[in-house]
Write a protein that holds these residues in place. Structure first.
Motif, PDB file in Angstrom:
ATOM      1  N   GLN A  16       0.857  -1.177   0.000  1.00 22.01           N
ATOM      2  CA  GLN A  16       0.000   0.000   0.000  1.00 22.01           C
ATOM      3  C   GLN A  16       0.898   1.233   0.000  1.00 22.01           C
ATOM      4  N   GLY A  17       0.495   2.262  -0.702  1.00 21.51           N
ATOM      5  CA  GLY A  17       1.294   3.485  -0.735  1.00 21.51           C
ATOM      6  C   GLY A  17       2.441   3.360  -1.713  1.00 21.51           C
ATOM      7  N   TYR A  18       3.521   4.054  -1.455  1.00 21.26           N
ATOM      8  CA  TYR A  18       4.660   4.070  -2.365  1.00 21.26           C
ATOM      9  C   TYR A  18       5.367   2.728  -2.397  1.00 21.26           C
ATOM     10  N   SER A  19       6.001   2.447  -3.536  1.00 16.85           N
ATOM     11  CA  SER A  19       6.704   1.176  -3.675  1.00 16.85           C
ATOM     12  C   SER A  19       8.000   1.176  -2.883  1.00 16.85           C
ATOM     13  N   ASN A  20       8.364   0.020  -2.396  1.00 13.76           N
ATOM     14  CA  ASN A  20       9.628  -0.136  -1.678  1.00 13.76           C
ATOM     15  C   ASN A  20      10.815   0.131  -2.598  1.00 13.76           C
ATOM     16  N   LEU A  21      10.649  -0.141  -3.869  1.00 17.16           N
ATOM     17  CA  LEU A  21      11.717   0.141  -4.823  1.00 17.16           C
ATOM     18  C   LEU A  21      11.989   1.637  -4.904  1.00 17.16           C
ATOM     19  N   PHE A  22      10.939   2.435  -4.910  1.00 15.17           N
ATOM     20  CA  PHE A  22      11.126   3.886  -4.970  1.00 15.17           C
ATOM     21  C   PHE A  22      11.951   4.364  -3.788  1.00 15.17           C
ATOM     22  N   ALA A  89      15.772  -3.029  -9.035  1.00 22.08           N
ATOM     23  CA  ALA A  89      16.075  -3.559  -7.707  1.00 22.08           C
ATOM     24  C   ALA A  89      17.404  -4.303  -7.702  1.00 22.08           C
ATOM     25  N   ALA A  90      17.659  -5.098  -8.740  1.00 21.46           N
ATOM     26  CA  ALA A  90      18.925  -5.829  -8.816  1.00 21.46           C
ATOM     27  C   ALA A  90      20.095  -4.864  -8.921  1.00 21.46           C
ATOM     28  N   MET A  91      19.921  -3.768  -9.657  1.00 17.68           N
ATOM     29  CA  MET A  91      20.999  -2.798  -9.819  1.00 17.68           C
ATOM     30  C   MET A  91      21.379  -2.158  -8.477  1.00 17.68           C
ATOM     31  N   ILE A  92      20.385  -1.893  -7.621  1.00 18.67           N
ATOM     32  CA  ILE A  92      20.703  -1.263  -6.327  1.00 18.67           C
ATOM     33  C   ILE A  92      20.896  -2.288  -5.221  1.00 18.67           C
ATOM     34  N   GLY A  93      20.769  -3.582  -5.555  1.00 19.03           N
ATOM     35  CA  GLY A  93      21.002  -4.634  -4.576  1.00 19.03           C
ATOM     36  C   GLY A  93      19.869  -4.822  -3.581  1.00 19.03           C
ATOM     37  N   GLN A  94      18.658  -4.513  -3.975  1.00 22.72           N
ATOM     38  CA  GLN A  94      17.501  -4.678  -3.095  1.00 22.72           C
ATOM     39  C   GLN A  94      16.872  -6.045  -3.326  1.00 22.72           C
ATOM     40  N   ALA A  95      16.718  -6.810  -2.282  1.00 22.23           N
ATOM     41  CA  ALA A  95      16.181  -8.172  -2.373  1.00 22.23           C
ATOM     42  C   ALA A  95      14.728  -8.168  -2.846  1.00 22.23           C
ATOM     43  N   PRO A  96      14.315  -9.218  -3.576  1.00 24.42           N
ATOM     44  CA  PRO A  96      12.930  -9.290  -4.044  1.00 24.42           C
ATOM     45  C   PRO A  96      11.915  -9.317  -2.903  1.00 24.42           C
ATOM     46  N   GLU A  97      12.318  -9.862  -1.754  1.00 25.00           N
ATOM     47  CA  GLU A  97      11.415  -9.885  -0.606  1.00 25.00           C
ATOM     48  C   GLU A  97      11.100  -8.469  -0.109  1.00 25.00           C
ATOM     49  N   ILE A  98      12.015  -7.535  -0.359  1.00 21.41           N
ATOM     50  CA  ILE A  98      11.758  -6.137  -0.002  1.00 21.41           C
ATOM     51  C   ILE A  98      10.999  -5.453  -1.135  1.00 21.41           C
ATOM     52  N   THR A  99      11.493  -5.613  -2.364  1.00 17.50           N
ATOM     53  CA  THR A  99      10.860  -4.958  -3.505  1.00 17.50           C
ATOM     54  C   THR A  99       9.416  -5.396  -3.669  1.00 17.50           C
ATOM     55  N   PHE A 100       9.178  -6.698  -3.652  1.00 15.59           N
ATOM     56  CA  PHE A 100       7.850  -7.233  -3.906  1.00 15.59           C
ATOM     57  C   PHE A 100       7.172  -7.764  -2.652  1.00 15.59           C
ATOM     58  N   GLY A 101       7.754  -7.526  -1.503  1.00 17.18           N
ATOM     59  CA  GLY A 101       7.227  -8.074  -0.262  1.00 17.18           C
ATOM     60  C   GLY A 101       5.957  -7.406   0.212  1.00 17.18           C
ATOM     61  N   GLU A 102       5.390  -7.971   1.244  1.00 18.06           N
ATOM     62  CA  GLU A 102       4.121  -7.489   1.772  1.00 18.06           C
ATOM     63  C   GLU A 102       4.273  -6.243   2.631  1.00 18.06           C
ATOM     64  N   ASN A 103       5.411  -6.080   3.280  1.00 15.93           N
ATOM     65  CA  ASN A 103       5.579  -4.985   4.231  1.00 15.93           C
ATOM     66  C   ASN A 103       6.168  -3.753   3.569  1.00 15.93           C
ATOM     67  N   GLN A 104       5.620  -2.609   3.944  1.00 17.44           N
ATOM     68  CA  GLN A 104       6.140  -1.346   3.443  1.00 17.44           C
ATOM     69  C   GLN A 104       7.496  -1.096   4.096  1.00 17.44           C
ATOM     70  N   ARG A 105       8.457  -0.690   3.305  1.00 16.06           N
ATOM     71  CA  ARG A 105       9.816  -0.496   3.816  1.00 16.06           C
ATOM     72  C   ARG A 105       9.880   0.622   4.849  1.00 16.06           C
ATOM     73  N   ILE A 106       9.150   1.701   4.615  1.00 12.17           N
ATOM     74  CA  ILE A 106       9.164   2.841   5.523  1.00 12.17           C
ATOM     75  C   ILE A 106       7.716   3.233   5.786  1.00 12.17           C
ATOM     76  N   SER A 107       7.383   3.433   7.036  1.00 14.52           N
ATOM     77  CA  SER A 107       6.034   3.837   7.383  1.00 14.52           C
ATOM     78  C   SER A 107       5.993   5.353   7.515  1.00 14.52           C
ATOM     79  N   HIS A 108       5.075   5.981   6.818  1.00 12.42           N
ATOM     80  CA  HIS A 108       4.966   7.438   6.888  1.00 12.42           C
ATOM     81  C   HIS A 108       4.586   7.926   8.284  1.00 12.42           C
ATOM     82  N   GLU A 109       3.840   7.107   9.024  1.00 11.11           N
ATOM     83  CA  GLU A 109       3.414   7.527  10.352  1.00 11.11           C
ATOM     84  C   GLU A 109       4.562   7.508  11.360  1.00 11.11           C
TER      85      GLU A 109
END
Length: 135
Positions: A16-22, A89-109
């Motif tokens: 939900q919200g912005y992508s973890n890749l962004f 994601a591969a270029m920046i070394g971000q794992a698929p579990e983060i890029t496509f995972g269920e949890n948002q990487r950063i919570s705005h709240e």
């Protein structure tokens, strides 16, 4: 990267919200256009893609250049296939579990105010914020 994406649980997908890749790309490619608009430096990003993957692959997935609207599409999960997300994601070394995972990487709240999200609060929002911190 794509194999890992394909083997993720079926309910994994855009957060939900912005992508973890962004968020991952933002750390390296953040570009501030003015006090209200912050995006990614698409020229630098495209150059790095060409250096990492070569001209042929980069052109095949991203075209001859990277238009200014691409970061917004990335941020809001508007690309319909996972290949571009996976390449970036591969270029920046971000794992698929983060890029496509269920949890948002950063919570705005819970995160501190970020430059990217500067908004001028209303008086009601200021009052609620002051009440929350007991001022």
């Amino acid at each position: 990267m794509l194999y890992s994406y394909l083997t993720l649980p079926i309910d994994a997908g855009p957060t939900q919200g912005y992508s973890n890749l962004f968020y991952g790309l933002e750390q390296e490619y953040q570009h501030i256009r003015n006090s209200r608009v912050i995006t990614l430096d698409t020229h630098k990003l495209y150059t790095d893609l060409k250096n990492y993957y070569g001209e042929k692959i980069t052109r095949g997935f991203f075209g001859k250049s990277m238009p200014q609207y691409v970061p917004m599409k990335l941020r809001n999960w508007e690309f319909t296939t996972p290949e571009r997300y996976a390449l970036l994601a591969a270029m920046i070394g971000q794992a698929p579990e983060i890029t496509f995972g269920e949890n948002q990487r950063i919570s705005h709240e819970t995160e501190p105010i970020r430059v990217r999200e500067i908004r001028f609060p209303t008086m009601r929002q200021k009052a609620a914020l002051m009440k929350a911190v007991n001022i």
